[in-house]
Design a protein around this motif. Structure first.
Motif, PDB file in Angstrom:
ATOM      1  N   GLY A   1       0.422   3.867   8.333  1.00 17.99           N
ATOM      2  CA  GLY A   1       0.415   4.900   7.303  1.00 17.99           C
ATOM      3  C   GLY A   1      -0.409   6.137   7.624  1.00 17.99           C
ATOM      4  O   GLY A   1      -0.351   7.127   6.887  1.00 17.99           O
ATOM      5  N   TYR A   2      -1.161   6.091   8.715  1.00 19.70           N
ATOM      6  CA  TYR A   2      -2.132   7.157   8.957  1.00 19.70           C
ATOM      7  C   TYR A   2      -1.485   8.522   9.176  1.00 19.70           C
ATOM      8  O   TYR A   2      -2.021   9.542   8.780  1.00 19.70           O
TER       9      TYR A   2
ATOM     10  N   TYR B   1      -8.498   4.718   4.048  1.00 17.90           N
ATOM     11  CA  TYR B   1      -8.841   4.416   5.436  1.00 17.90           C
ATOM     12  C   TYR B   1     -10.352   4.521   5.653  1.00 17.90           C
ATOM     13  O   TYR B   1     -11.058   5.145   4.853  1.00 17.90           O
TER      14      TYR B   1
ATOM     15  N   ASP C   1       0.813  -1.230   0.000  1.00 21.05           N
ATOM     16  CA  ASP C   1       0.000   0.000   0.000  1.00 21.05           C
ATOM     17  C   ASP C   1       0.841   1.273   0.000  1.00 21.05           C
ATOM     18  O   ASP C   1       0.299   2.366  -0.165  1.00 21.05           O
ATOM     19  N   THR C   2       2.134   1.140   0.218  1.00 16.68           N
ATOM     20  CA  THR C   2       2.962   2.338   0.416  1.00 16.68           C
ATOM     21  C   THR C   2       2.844   3.379  -0.710  1.00 16.68           C
ATOM     22  O   THR C   2       2.672   4.570  -0.421  1.00 16.68           O
TER      23      THR C   2
ATOM     24  N   VAL D   1      -0.262   5.277  -0.063  1.00 13.92           N
ATOM     25  CA  VAL D   1      -0.247   6.041   1.185  1.00 13.92           C
ATOM     26  C   VAL D   1       0.491   7.363   1.004  1.00 13.92           C
ATOM     27  O   VAL D   1       0.024   8.416   1.438  1.00 13.92           O
TER      28      VAL D   1
ATOM     29  N   LYS E   1      -8.709   0.090   4.984  1.00 11.52           N
ATOM     30  CA  LYS E   1      -7.382   0.171   5.580  1.00 11.52           C
ATOM     31  C   LYS E   1      -7.550   0.808   6.957  1.00 11.52           C
ATOM     32  O   LYS E   1      -8.477   1.589   7.170  1.00 11.52           O
TER      33      LYS E   1
END
Ligand code: FES
Ligand code: FES
Lengths: 735, 157
Positions: free
Chosen positions: B99-100, A212, A201-202, A205, A397
């Motif tokens: 990642g938030y 999310y 997912d990087t 992101v 996510k």
């Protein structure tokens, strides 16, 4: 043979289908528990692996991703046995909640890796097997003469080769192989597993793409807050909603009656507005009267006082009693006694709890950052009376889990609000204050330890009076003792006894639950014993673990791999001591090392902290970690991140003053100013060594956390002579 | 009230109370959800955006105070050379766990490098101290910034 131990006892069910547009989709139903296995069917949704005609591989990730890296690790396991090139994996999609297809989908207890290590590899291997047979049929050769590598099939004798995509549709028409007998690679053949691999997912992101739960947006969506009682279990007595209804942007104000346990739905009032800020502003306009009598007296100070009384009284329950601990204590040359205290803690996931839901024509669709989606779905169905087959549960996510999202309270709330306004999509979002005050806290606990040492400096007796929460001596869930841990099965003369006080605030699992508190207390006290015995903690532990033993599941030999092993313990203890050149003597004025060891979540971990104390400030210079999580690290890049993250998490618990307190059930902390998280000024060097053993690969989300806390406390004691027996560390006492 | 804003190079008009924080204008009114909500009190940095080239906490910036300053969010930061370099370094070292926090981290880091192309480690530490990472990715954040700045990027271990 060893592989059979953690493997599900029933084989999975495999089906194959032709993708729209050609290509192979392999759907693999993981076996459920025994009782359910017979009813596992196949459904048209949720292929684990699909291969498009152009060779692009799509993998579905079954378990929630909370930052532990499972989405990447699972895809690696499948791709490895599929024998494709990692670059061919162009998408990893998140599965909806559907245990009939995916089997258990929870993320917790560091069990994702051990429980899926074989099943997911078998799914990949099955797809490979079908591709091999399809190629063999096209070439008219024996399947055994077809080899694969990097997503290509080859026939050496004739020099022919094909890409997976070219035979994917033909493969889809074949009968899937028996998962029990499908051939898996040997570790020496791995080309993906064991290679440092970046998170799938990087790339998204870093661009801020919506992924999310909190990012969910639907046409016509309203934003909601849910006001609840200021103390757990409070009942709404009367509500005047008129002013809130008249507030700017507010579209609906809905009063909901609680149903089921507190992690289902509690009494409250939902405010729905055109944006979240307006909804949140309107809260001050609510005139609500609560009955909070159930929480009267549930105050932190009262708990501390009661615990002190209980520690001095006769214990309510014997958990472990072996040999003659009292006799041994009486005859000991030296006795050591100390009381340790552990605080309540919040989870503080950086993404506050939230959930989006739409109820329409009797059906519910939710988008939830949940660690146990199937549980959320079941809970919604049960308490809101919506049949499970009318609920679609999407897993988003997740901005941190740490165990908080093992509870689906916010999910049920969003669904209940949505049900009250049919046809209107609703995004429920908690403020940070809601999040800190409505948690299921890591429970506090007290330990009254006693140990006896003989004239030769050997620990000959060990006793703990554990004061925890529960009823009549029996502990509540997550407030329990690891009754199968040290001293059980290790010390011939030992006792662990327990007393309980009644709990008022909600409690739950926090990263390395139970262990995160027990480890600190036990390893802190054992450090005191070691010093009194004229030795140091690693040497004392090597001595008590000297004999090869498996402890934990003594009656279940098939669980040997998940048991505590003194041999594995000794290996990591020796490794951590050697890596760090451990010494219990101060290494400079005000600077020393401390040691900690623990076994939990199938991982054996020993850690050393090098810290100095000056003017009431603690600086952590370096942390050494030696861990045994089996024979194979799936993704070294993710593994390093998990260990470092766990270490920082533990240090923050100890050094940031993290502690939840309350008066009559009302939580006193509210946001990051009074429940602090570590910042970038604490970034010690962390040296990690994985000690390979012959066990299955096991999870890394948790077991590296517990030992760092006592290692730090023990370092502080060695540096300053001041023993830390209460968490969090009171820095003013070190000044 | 009506406000004319410049967000990611586009003129946007929003109708909002003057004291409504920019964070909610971006997320809920303009649909730019890359900017994250963590605390709402300026303590975590998850909501960091650029306003007139400076890193600001959008949860502490009332929409009425935005004025003519250009607002840049994580969705657009990659259009600048510094932003793109940082995103590349972040990916290279695989910084995120959950990642938030990372949108906020990248916005703080890009404001820093735009102003100071080769910051010392202490300067990075100071500029980034307001950004909490609950998962503890600080070491990779330091390294990624140094990698993008061409000043190092070595692991702390
Ligand atoms: S949300 Fe703005 S600083 Fe935390
Ligand atoms: S990566 Fe999870 S909060 Fe930073």
């Amino acid at each position: 043979m060893a592989d059979a131990i953690l493997a599900p006892s029933r084989r999975g069910f495999l089906t194959a289908a032709l993708l729209a547009g050609g290509g192979l989709a392999v759907e693999f139903s993981l076996p459920l528990g025994r009782a359910q296995a017979a009813t596992v069917g196949t459904s048209a949704v949720g292929a684990f692996v699909s291969i498009a005609p152009n060779g692009a591989v799509t993998i579905v990730n079954k378990n929630p991703e909370i930052g532990q890296g499972i989405k990447t690790a699972f895809a690696m396991m499948i791709a490895e046995e599929l024998d494709c090139d990692w670059a061919q994996v162009t998408a990893v999609q998140q599965a909806d909640a559907n245990p009939a297809i995916y089997g258990p989908q929870g993320t917790g207890a560091s069990q994702s890796t051990p429980n899926n290590w074989l099943p997911l590899r078998r799914a990949g291997a099955a797809a490979r097997d079908m591709l091999v047979r399809a190629a063999a049929a096209r070439w008219g050769v024996d399947p055994s003469s077809v080899t694969t590598a990097k997503g290509r099939l080859s026939h050496a004798a004739s020099g022919r080769s094909l890409g997976y995509g070219e035979v994917a549709s033909a493969a889809a028409a074949l009968t899937p192989p028996d998962l029990k007998t499908v051939k898996l690679k040997t570790p020496a053949q791995f080309s993906i597993i064991g290679k440092p691999t970046k998170g799938v997912d990087t790339p998204r992101v870093v661009k801020g793409e919506p992924m999310y739960g909190i990012d969910t947006r639907l046409p016509g969506m309203l934003y909601a807050v849910y006001e609840v009682a200021p103390a757990n279990g409070g009942k709404l007595v009367s509500a005047d909603l008129a002013d809130a209804k008249a507030a700017p942007g507010v579209k609906h104000v809905v009063q909901l009656k609680g149903v089921g346990p507190i992690d289902a739905l509690v009494d409250g009032v939902a405010i729905l507005a055109t944006n979240w800020w307006l909804a949140n502003q309107a809260r001050s306009k609510l005139k609500l009267e609560w009955d909070l009598s159930a929480q009267k007296g549930h105050s932190w100070d009262a708990y501390v006082a009661k615990a002190k009384t209980l520690l001095a009284e006769k214990p309510q329950l014997d958990l472990i009693r072996s040999g003659d601990v009292e006799g041994k204590l009486a005859s000991a040359a030296k006795r050591v006694a100390a009381v340790y205290e552990i605080p309540f803690l919040a989870h503080a996931t950086l993404e506050p709890q939230n959930c989006t839901a739409l109820y329409k024509d009797g059906a519910l669709e939710v988008w939830a950052p949940s660690q146990i989606p199937a549980g959320g779905k079941a809970q919604i169905s049960k308490f809101l009376e919506i049949p499970e087959d009318k609920i679609t549960f999407h897993v988003t996510k997740i901005g941190g889990g740490f165990g908080r999202r093992l509870r689906n309270d916010y999910t049920v709330q969003a669904a209940a609000i949505a049900k009250a306004v049919p046809g209107v999509p609703v995004k429920l979002l908690w403020s940070r204050e809601d999040d800190i005050r409505r948690d299921f806290y890591r429970p506090s606990g007290w330990h009254g330890f006693e140990a006896g040492i003989d004239a030769n400096g050997k620990m000959i007796a060990f006793k703990d009076h554990f004061v925890t929460f529960g009823k009549d001596g029996k502990s509540a869930m997550f407030a329990n003792m690891h009754a199968d841990h040290f001293p059980y099965g290790i010390m011939p003369d030992a006792a662990v006894v327990q007393s309980t006080l009644e709990i008022g605030v909600p409690i739950g699992a926090l990263r390395a639950p139970v262990s995160n508190g027990l480890c600190y207390a036990f390893q802190g006290f054992l450090d005191e014993v070691a010093i009194a015995a004229g030795t140091d903690l690693p040497r004392l532990l090597l001595d008590v673990f000297a004999e090869d033993k498996l402890v934990g599941e003594p009656d279940q030999p098939e669980k040997a791999q998940t048991a505590f092993s003194t041999k594995r313990a000794r290996a990591v203890i020796a490794k951590a001591a050697a890596m760090s050149n451990f010494t219990s003597k101060p290494i400079a004025p005000g600077r020393a090392m401390g040691f900690g060891f623990y076994f939990c979540h199938n991982g054996h971990f020993a850690e050393v902290v090098d810290a100095s104390v000056k003017d009431g400030q603690v600086s952590v210079h370096k942390v050494w970690v030696a861990g045994d999580v089996g024979r194979q690290i799936v993704n070294p890049m993710g593994a390093e991140a998990q260990v470092r993250g766990s270490v920082l998490d533990g240090l923050s618990q100890a050094l940031e003053g993290q502690k939840i307190t309350f008066v009559d059930g009302q939580i006193e902390q509210s946001n990051f100013h009074d429940f602090r998280l570590g910042r970038n000024d604490r970034n010690p060097a962390v040296e990690v060594a994985f000690v390979a053993s012959d066990s299955h690969p096991t999870g890394l989300g948790e077991p590296a956390l517990p030992p760092v806390i006592p290692a730090l406390a023990n370092a502080i004691a060695a540096a300053t002579g001041k023993r830390v027996r209460t968490m969090p560390i009171d820095l003013s006492a070190l000044a | 009230m009506k406000f004319d804003l410049t967000v990611n190079g586009r003129k946007r008009t929003v109708e909002a109370p003057a004291e409504m924080p920019l964070l909610w204008v971006l997320r809920d009114e303009l649909g730019l959800v890359g900017t994250k909500f963590g605390c709402g009190i300026g303590m975590c940095g998850a909501c960091t955006v650029h306003l007139g080239g400076k890193a600001v906490r959008s949860c502490q910036t009332p929409v009425s105070e935005v004025g003519k300053g250009a607002v840049v969010t994580i969705e657009q930061v990659g259009a600048s050379a510094v932003g793109a370099k940082l995103q590349k370094a972040w990916t290279e070292l695989d910084v995120p766990q959950c990642g938030y926090c990372q949108a906020g981290q990248l916005m703080s880091a890009s404001a820093l490098l735009a102003q100071k192309p080769k910051p010392a480690r202490e300067e990075i530490a100071e500029a980034m101290n307001g950004n909490i990472c609950r998962c503890g990715t600080y070491d990779r954040i330091f390294r990624a910034i140094e990698l993008a700045a061409g000043t190092g990027g070595k692991a702390n271990g």
